[in-house]
Every structure is written in C-alpha cells, then in structure tokens.
Write a protein that holds these residues in place. Structure first.
Motif, PDB file in Angstrom:
ATOM      1  N   PRO A   1       3.417  -6.094   4.984  1.00  0.00           N
ATOM      2  CA  PRO A   1       2.940  -5.490   3.731  1.00  0.00           C
ATOM      3  C   PRO A   1       2.318  -4.111   3.948  1.00  0.00           C
ATOM      4  N   LYS A   2       1.690  -3.921   5.098  1.00  0.00           N
ATOM      5  CA  LYS A   2       1.104  -2.620   5.429  1.00  0.00           C
ATOM      6  C   LYS A   2       2.161  -1.515   5.381  1.00  0.00           C
ATOM      7  N   PHE A   3       3.369  -1.804   5.841  1.00  0.00           N
ATOM      8  CA  PHE A   3       4.453  -0.820   5.816  1.00  0.00           C
ATOM      9  C   PHE A   3       4.713  -0.365   4.386  1.00  0.00           C
ATOM     10  N   HIS A   4       4.842  -1.323   3.474  1.00  0.00           N
ATOM     11  CA  HIS A   4       5.130  -0.990   2.082  1.00  0.00           C
ATOM     12  C   HIS A   4       3.949  -0.268   1.432  1.00  0.00           C
ATOM     13  N   ALA A   5       2.732  -0.675   1.797  1.00  0.00           N
ATOM     14  CA  ALA A   5       1.548  -0.011   1.259  1.00  0.00           C
ATOM     15  C   ALA A   5       1.544   1.470   1.629  1.00  0.00           C
ATOM     16  N   VAL A   6       1.885   1.775   2.878  1.00  0.00           N
ATOM     17  CA  VAL A   6       1.964   3.171   3.322  1.00  0.00           C
ATOM     18  C   VAL A   6       3.046   3.911   2.542  1.00  0.00           C
ATOM     19  N   GLN A   7       4.188   3.284   2.336  1.00  0.00           N
ATOM     20  CA  GLN A   7       5.242   3.914   1.539  1.00  0.00           C
ATOM     21  C   GLN A   7       4.750   4.289   0.146  1.00  0.00           C
ATOM     22  N   HIS A   8       3.962   3.395  -0.457  1.00  0.00           N
ATOM     23  CA  HIS A   8       3.480   3.651  -1.819  1.00  0.00           C
ATOM     24  C   HIS A   8       2.548   4.858  -1.861  1.00  0.00           C
ATOM     25  N   VAL A   9       1.666   4.956  -0.867  1.00  0.00           N
ATOM     26  CA  VAL A   9       0.730   6.087  -0.841  1.00  0.00           C
ATOM     27  C   VAL A   9       1.465   7.393  -0.590  1.00  0.00           C
ATOM     28  N   THR A  10       2.370   7.419   0.393  1.00  0.00           N
ATOM     29  CA  THR A  10       3.052   8.671   0.718  1.00  0.00           C
ATOM     30  C   THR A  10       3.952   9.140  -0.419  1.00  0.00           C
ATOM     31  N   SER A  11       4.442   8.197  -1.226  1.00  0.00           N
ATOM     32  CA  SER A  11       5.320   8.566  -2.340  1.00  0.00           C
ATOM     33  C   SER A  11       4.543   9.036  -3.559  1.00  0.00           C
ATOM     34  N   LEU A  12       3.348   8.468  -3.762  1.00  0.00           N
ATOM     35  CA  LEU A  12       2.554   8.833  -4.939  1.00  0.00           C
ATOM     36  C   LEU A  12       1.666  10.036  -4.683  1.00  0.00           C
ATOM     37  N   ILE A  13       0.984  10.036  -3.546  1.00  0.00           N
ATOM     38  CA  ILE A  13       0.025  11.113  -3.253  1.00  0.00           C
ATOM     39  C   ILE A  13       0.701  12.109  -2.324  1.00  0.00           C
ATOM     40  N   THR A  14       1.380  13.036  -2.934  1.00  0.00           N
ATOM     41  CA  THR A  14       2.136  14.059  -2.216  1.00  0.00           C
ATOM     42  C   THR A  14       1.238  15.270  -1.944  1.00  0.00           C
ATOM     43  N   ALA A  15       1.783  16.233  -1.227  1.00  0.00           N
ATOM     44  CA  ALA A  15       0.975  17.363  -0.774  1.00  0.00           C
ATOM     45  C   ALA A  15       0.428  18.203  -1.905  1.00  0.00           C
ATOM     46  N   ASP A  16       1.068  18.157  -3.072  1.00  0.00           N
ATOM     47  CA  ASP A  16       0.603  18.963  -4.204  1.00  0.00           C
ATOM     48  C   ASP A  16      -0.441  18.240  -5.054  1.00  0.00           C
ATOM     49  N   ILE A  17      -0.832  17.054  -4.660  1.00  0.00           N
ATOM     50  CA  ILE A  17      -1.904  16.321  -5.340  1.00  0.00           C
ATOM     51  C   ILE A  17      -3.129  16.327  -4.446  1.00  0.00           C
TER      52      ILE A  17
END
Length: 484
Positions: A354-370
């Motif tokens: 689940p940690k893998f998917h959690a990291v995917q969610h953060v990297t996809s939502l909180i991008t460099a322009d946020i």
C-alpha cells in the motif's frame, strides 16, 4: 494469495487498477482491504497516476540505497521505479565495490543503476560514502569511520574525482557521506567538517555545476549538525553546500516540525542559500528488532499512513522528501521491511505494498507547481490534534491536507465524522472534492455534510467530515488529476 479465477482477478483489477501495473506480481491483500474500505462519501473517480519523467520537476525522491553492499539488486525491481512518479532517486556510490584494485575503477555495476534510473525517468543523486579495505580498516557500512588527511583521504579524493568525471551530466547532486552522526560517532564533527570541505572541493574541480549536499544527519539532536556547520563555515566551506540533508525517523512524523524549524533558523545564520532536504526516511511494515523505528508494532496499513504523513509534513515545511526505500533490504541477519515493494529472500518483488500506491498518489497530486501555504488554517474541537497543510498554485490557495496527528498511525481503516472549520479557501461549492491519499479515490460531498451552510466566504464548515490518522485533501476539482 493467488486468485482462483480470472473473473475474480478482473473484478479486483477494476476495484484497485494500480495493483495490476505489472503482471508478474501477486495481488496484495492489504491493498485489497484498503480499496474495499473507502471514505463514506460518493466516489466520482480515482487519482490519475503520473509516471516519472526527466522533463517533469518534482518535490519527491525514492531510495535506491545499499546496492553497493548487495542488500538489494536494482535489476530485480528497476521496472517499478518509474511507476512511483517521483522525480529523483538516491544511490550510494560504493567505493569498495568500485575500486577493488588500487587505482582501478570499475563502474559497470553502478552504470546499470544510474542509466537504469534515467531510462525510468528519474534523476539520480548519489551519496559518496563508506571506506575501502584496500586503504584502511575503515568500515563499509553504516558505522564506517571517518578519516583525517593522509593516505586514505588522498585515495578517497581520487575516487571522488573519478566518480564525478564518469557521471558528469548524469548525476544531479552528490551527498557527502551517510549519517556521520550515528550513535557510535557523535563526536566526529571535526573529522566530518574536514571530509566535507575536501570532498566538495574535489567535486567542484571536476563539475562546477552539480549540486552538493552535506551531512545526511540521523541524530535527533541538532548539536552535531551545528558543530559541523560551524567548523565548515569557519573555512568558508558552506559555499559548497546547496543542501543540508537530514533523516527524520520519528514514530509520530509531525513531531519533527519543531526540529526542522529550529534547524532552518540556525542554518540560515551560517548559510542563507543552503536549503533543507529530508533525504531518507520511511517506516517498517512489521515489528522489527533492529534499525530505525524498531520495537513498535507496525503493519502495512500503518506503514502507508506513516509515509503519507511524513511526506506531507516535510513538504509543508518546504523540504523536498525522499522515501526510504524502493524494496525490502536483506542485511543477512534480518530482512528490513521498509520497502515500497515486498520482496522474498532472493530480493525478488512479490507485490506492491500500500505504501507504493500511497507514494504514487502524492507524486501525482502534489506536483512541482503546487506549493505549501500557511494561508489556509484548520480548527476543530474534535478531541484530536489535527495537522494541516494548505496547498496553493500561482499564489492562489486551492486545497488543504489534514489528518489526525496526536499519535502514531494505527492499522485501523475506520474514519471519524469530524466537525472541522477550514479558513482561507474560496472554493465553489460544486467544485470541492475530497481526495483520500491512501486509497487514491476522489469523492464528492453529499447534502448530509451541509447542515450549517457548507461554504461561507473563504471559510468551509463541516459537521461530518470523514477523517482519520492519514492525510485527506479538500481541494478544488479543477486542480485534481482524475480518472473517472
């Protein structure tokens, strides 16, 4: 667990599509349970996942450490690194593995890692660390001793120059040593200060543009850091330090906040240009008897929550974050369970945690322009301590991440309906969505959450907001990458 029928496997794939990103893995029971227990709100979609790309700036890094000592093997998990969506990956250079005959450097093993990460869309950064028995008895592992000027230092600097020359244009940053302040070396700051300055000078002789980081500190006591920084600054060595990296292994991730804020303040007095970077941290998936966060009951549920909270906490302080680590590590005397990927004793991937998917969610939502913002605040009388971080883009607040932070994350999947007031967000009522960073599901709000006037000006009132010990995000739907 293996599915008995294709129909059942297909049904689960619809429930949790990210599990089937690679066909050679077995499904994860813990991930299945998480997906089957979403927040009690209507689901309107799933976060759209982004793969890593060299052209996409990022706040996020993943750990690919210890391969210099063969505790993990890159070729066994390399195909999954780019699926994390992270922009960077941390390596360790392996002096003893690269120079096995004096003056002869064999970079073939390390080339596979550096080039493999670039192919996966991640910029590698490298920790230069640990000794070489060709020159001394200084260790090859975490407790490797630092060395003064002399023959060992001379050999080290030749090796450093060879590494930097070989990887010029491929490595984005070099970090000098790993955890010099471990518990066996808390008085080594004089040696470290000299090692950093000499090493940084050698790096700059070969590559004037590459970034340099100092310390990779692991001690919760700031004394070592400041003693080292003071000595480095005294010889004008802080001019080389683009970043100061620290490792934040705290059972309650939010308890690092005073530490980081004080460290920022003290560092600015010596070197205003040097930024902080959380360079290595993670959480075990089981109760472990050694290494960081040992002797505490962890599970794959609490592990994923912990890493989410750590990522958001440090990001909220403006510190880029590296997640430790891509895969479980076999130290011989134990298999460390920090991996985004569960592995067997051969180091082969079994399933994505689940940690893998959690990291995917953060990297996809909180991008460099946020960016994080303090313009958004949260208040509640729910009986829990709530940690919150505002999100902004182009100077406009667009969301708020919030979660219970009064204790370390637990394994439960129950949420509490909580009365919460969020100030500083001006979101149209029809555009507000609820994003669960653990499940990756995007929800809309139904009428039962609006008894007191859901929105008033730039303040959001909730009587029954589903909350738990894992971050959720209230956000303007226009800024949420979503697959319906």
């Amino acid at each position: 667990m293996k599915f008995k029928t294709l129909a059942l496997a297909a049904a689960f794939a619809l429930l949790c599509p990210a599990v089937f990103a690679q066909k050679d893995l077995v499904p994860s029971i813990t991930w299945e349970n998480i997906c089957a227990n979403p927040a009690p709100l209507p689901v309107i979609g799933q976060l759209k996942l982004e793969k890593s790309s060299l052209d996409r700036p990022s706040w996020w890094s993943v750990g690919c450490e210890t391969m210099d000592r063969d505790y993990a093997h890159f070729e066994k998990y390399s195909q999954y690194v780019g699926l994390t969506g992270a922009g960077y990956a941390r390596l360790q250079s392996g002096w003893a593995k690269t120079e096995q005959k004096k003056g002869k450097y064999d970079f073939a093993w390390l080339d596979a890692h550096v080039d493999g990460l670039l192919e996966q869309g991640l910029h590698p950064w490298m920790c230069l660390c640990y000794g070489n028995p060709l020159y001394s008895e200084h260790g090859l592992d975490l407790n490797a001793k630092l060395f003064p000027d002399g023959p060992v230092m001379d050999a080290w600097l030749k090796y450093v120059k060879a590494v930097v020359k070989h990887y010029k244009g491929k490595i984005t940053m070099y970090e000098v040593w790993n955890e010099p302040d471990n518990k066996r070396a808390l008085d080594s700051y004089e040696l470290y200060a000299n090692l950093f300055v000499r090493t940084a000078q050698a790096i700059r002789e070969v590559d004037k543009d590459v970034k340099i980081a100092l310390l990779a500190s692991c001690s919760p006591d700031r004394e070592y850091i400041m003693q080292a920084v003071e000595r480095i600054a005294a010889v004008d060595g802080m001019k080389y330090a683009d970043y100061l990296t620290y490792h934040a292994y705290w059972a309650i991730p939010e308890n690092t906040v005073p530490y980081v804020l004080e460290l920022k303040e003290k560092l600015a007095a010596y070197s205003p240009h040097t930024k902080l970077l959380q360079g290595e941290t993670g959480c075990p998936a089981i109760l472990e008897f050694g290494h960081a966060l040992h002797s505490l009951e962890w599970s794959e549920y609490s592990q994923a929550k912990w890493d989410l909270r750590s990522m958001l906490t440090h990001w909220g302080l403006g510190c880029p974050h590296s997640v430790f680590t891509m895969t479980d590590l076999n130290y011989g005397w134990m298999v460390q369970s920090f991996g985004l990927i569960r592995t067997n004793l051969k180091g082969e991937p079994v399933y994505l945690r689940p940690k893998f998917h959690a990291v995917q969610h953060v990297t996809s939502l909180i991008t460099a322009d946020i960016n994080p913002t303090s313009a958004v605040t949260v208040s509640s009388c729910c009986g829990h301590r709530i940690h919150s971080v505002g999100l902004e883009k182009d100077g406009k607040p667009i969301g708020c991440a919030l979660w219970f932070s009064d204790r370390r994350p637990m394994s439960g999947l129950e949420r509490e309906l909580t009365a919460v007031e969020i100030k500083g967000l001006d979101i149209n009522q029809d555009k507000a969505v609820y994003v669960d960073l653990l499940t990756g599901k995007v929800h809309k709000f139904h009428e039962s959450l609006r008894p007191r006037g859901f929105f008033q000006g730039n303040t959001l009132y909730f009587d029954k907001l589903p909350m738990w010990d894992s971050p959720v995000v209230i956000m303007d739907r226009d800024y949420v990458p979503m697959s319906e």
